[in-house]
Design a protein around this motif. Structure first.
Motif, PDB file in Angstrom:
ATOM      1  N   SER A   1       0.740  -1.102   0.075  1.00 25.50           N
ATOM      2  CA  SER A   1      -0.030  -0.011  -0.025  1.00 25.50           C
ATOM      3  C   SER A   1       0.872   1.187  -0.062  1.00 25.50           C
ATOM      4  N   ALA A   2       2.110   1.179   0.102  1.00 30.83           N
ATOM      5  CA  ALA A   2       3.280   2.330   0.353  1.00 30.83           C
ATOM      6  C   ALA A   2       2.827   3.306  -0.927  1.00 30.83           C
ATOM      7  N   LEU A   3       2.920   4.377  -0.770  1.00 32.23           N
ATOM      8  CA  LEU A   3       2.921   5.471  -1.763  1.00 32.23           C
ATOM      9  C   LEU A   3       4.361   5.811  -2.391  1.00 32.23           C
ATOM     10  N   GLU A   4       4.147   5.732  -3.732  1.00 30.56           N
ATOM     11  CA  GLU A   4       5.448   6.051  -4.273  1.00 30.56           C
ATOM     12  C   GLU A   4       6.199   7.321  -3.986  1.00 30.56           C
ATOM     13  N   PRO A   5       7.323   7.572  -3.854  1.00 31.98           N
ATOM     14  CA  PRO A   5       7.899   8.719  -3.639  1.00 31.98           C
ATOM     15  C   PRO A   5       7.830   9.872  -4.328  1.00 31.98           C
ATOM     16  N   LYS A   6       7.357   9.835  -5.540  1.00 34.18           N
ATOM     17  CA  LYS A   6       6.982  10.969  -6.364  1.00 34.18           C
ATOM     18  C   LYS A   6       5.769  11.364  -5.834  1.00 34.18           C
ATOM     19  N   LEU A   7       4.828  10.657  -5.744  1.00 34.56           N
ATOM     20  CA  LEU A   7       3.408  11.224  -5.443  1.00 34.56           C
ATOM     21  C   LEU A   7       3.544  11.555  -3.840  1.00 34.56           C
ATOM     22  N   ALA A   8       4.411  10.950  -3.020  1.00 34.21           N
ATOM     23  CA  ALA A   8       4.677  11.481  -1.734  1.00 34.21           C
ATOM     24  C   ALA A   8       4.977  12.764  -1.623  1.00 34.21           C
ATOM     25  N   ARG A   9       5.976  13.057  -2.497  1.00 31.41           N
ATOM     26  CA  ARG A   9       6.473  14.558  -2.650  1.00 31.41           C
ATOM     27  C   ARG A   9       5.471  15.355  -3.285  1.00 31.41           C
ATOM     28  N   LEU A  10       4.894  14.984  -4.308  1.00 30.67           N
ATOM     29  CA  LEU A  10       3.698  15.701  -4.829  1.00 30.67           C
ATOM     30  C   LEU A  10       2.917  16.203  -3.573  1.00 30.67           C
TER      31      LEU A  10
END
Length: 353
Positions: free
Chosen positions: A186-195
């Motif tokens: 379920s972890a959010l991808e880092p690009k989306l997390a930064r977004l």
């Protein structure tokens, strides 16, 4: 936004090349970064792959340091139809003296899949020839140029600029969920997390709160831009995994504790960014999702001061607009993002007036 004449004189035309991986999110991210950094700018043109601004040139570095959906930032030289005659005529009006005594290279990319018109190689050669003739002692060096002149062709238009700051997007791959000490699907991808962090208008030094911390994706990205991130999660295993991930990538970050998003363990936060559980592999511990999100929004909305923002995601079928309005929050923007065949995210940014 309208800018005063004195401010306008200190600004330059900037070309921001966007990843284009979503219709609206890349440009929204840049505008959110500018707001967070207190940069006054005017949007001249906005398309899927480009954003043209009138803004201070030093904001290029700040955008490149923070953004996840930007390819590069450039000082704009010109815009014209991507046709040989038009390119030569427009390039001939540019003052190329800034290249005098220096090596340079011209590189063009075609975005959006359109293959019609002059080839990029031909246009590169034409621009390079004009630039060399207009700059005494300059030379073309395609391997290690001192100055990179780059452009994109979008919908038949050529946008050309001088590289000011380019984004190393590969750094996000180093933090992909499967490369972390603790992995959960379920972890959010880092690009989306930064977004999410950027859309929340987070600033360096801010206390950013994530009420559904999970494996720590958002907390990590917040720490990497200089925030002090704090999170909670109801699952003890997630808290342990989040702590392990934070220690690995951002050992200076405060971290996460076990807790309930509906009863935050803190009294204040500067901004909030979160991606609550709602997918196939996520768990709400038997709680009705709409009730859980509504209650957590009610509890968290009072944490942030006036003028600050919350960025959160919900499944596309669920809207919190009515609840947000009842809490006195104002919707700033909303985007739909496809996750897979049966799930799309609704990403919404709320501001406390």
């Amino acid at each position: 936004m309208s800018l005063s004449a004195s401010i306008m004189r200190s600004l330059e035309d900037l070309l921001i090349v966007l990843s284009g991986e979503h219709d609206t999110l890349p440009a929204a991210e840049v505008k959110a970064i500018l707001e967070a950094e207190g940069v006054e700018a005017e949007v001249l043109e906005e398309r899927r792959f480009i954003l043209r601004l009138k803004a201070p040139r030093d904001c290029c570095l700040r955008i490149a340091e923070r953004a996840s959906m930007v390819m590069g930032c450039y000082l704009e030289l010109f815009k014209c139809p991507a046709e040989e005659d038009a390119v030569v005529e427009t390039a001939s009006r540019v003052d190329w003296s800034f290249l005098s005594g220096r090596s340079f290279a011209v590189r063009l990319l075609r975005k959006g899949g359109c293959k019609t018109g002059a080839s990029t190689v031909r246009l590169e050669a034409l621009i390079g020839g004009v630039a060399k003739r207009g700059s005494e002692g300059s030379k073309v060096d395609l391997r290690r140029p001192e100055v990179a002149v780059k452009g994109v062709i979008v919908d038949g238009q050529l946008y050309l600029g001088v590289a000011r700051a380019e984004v190393s997007r590969g750094v996000f791959d180093e933090r992909r969920p499967r490369r972390r000490p603790f992995f959960h699907p379920s972890a959010l991808e880092p690009k989306l997390a930064r977004l999410f962090v950027n859309l929340a208008r987070a600033r360096k030094g801010d206390l950013l709160f994530d009420p559904f911390a999970g494996t720590g994706s958002i907390l990590m990205e917040a720490a990497l831009i200089g925030c002090s991130p704090v999170g909670v999660d109801v699952d003890a295993e997630m808290v342990r995994g989040c702590t392990a991930n934070l220690r690995h990538y951002t050992p200076h970050a405060p971290g996460a504790v076990r807790g309930d998003a509906r009863r935050p363990p803190i009294r204040r936060a500067d901004c909030i960014a979160t991606d609550p559980p709602y997918g196939r592999v996520s768990s709400t511990r038997g709680e009705e999702l709409d009730r859980l999100l509504s209650d957590s929004l009610t509890s968290c909305s009072d944490l942030i001061p006036r003028g600050r923002c919350i960025c959160l995601a919900t499944p596309s079928w669920l809207s919190l607009a009515e609840e947000a309005e009842d809490l006195g929050l104002k919707a700033v923007e909303e985007h739909l993002l496809r996750v897979h065949k049966s799930l799309s995210r609704r990403i919404i940014v709320l501001r406390r007036p």
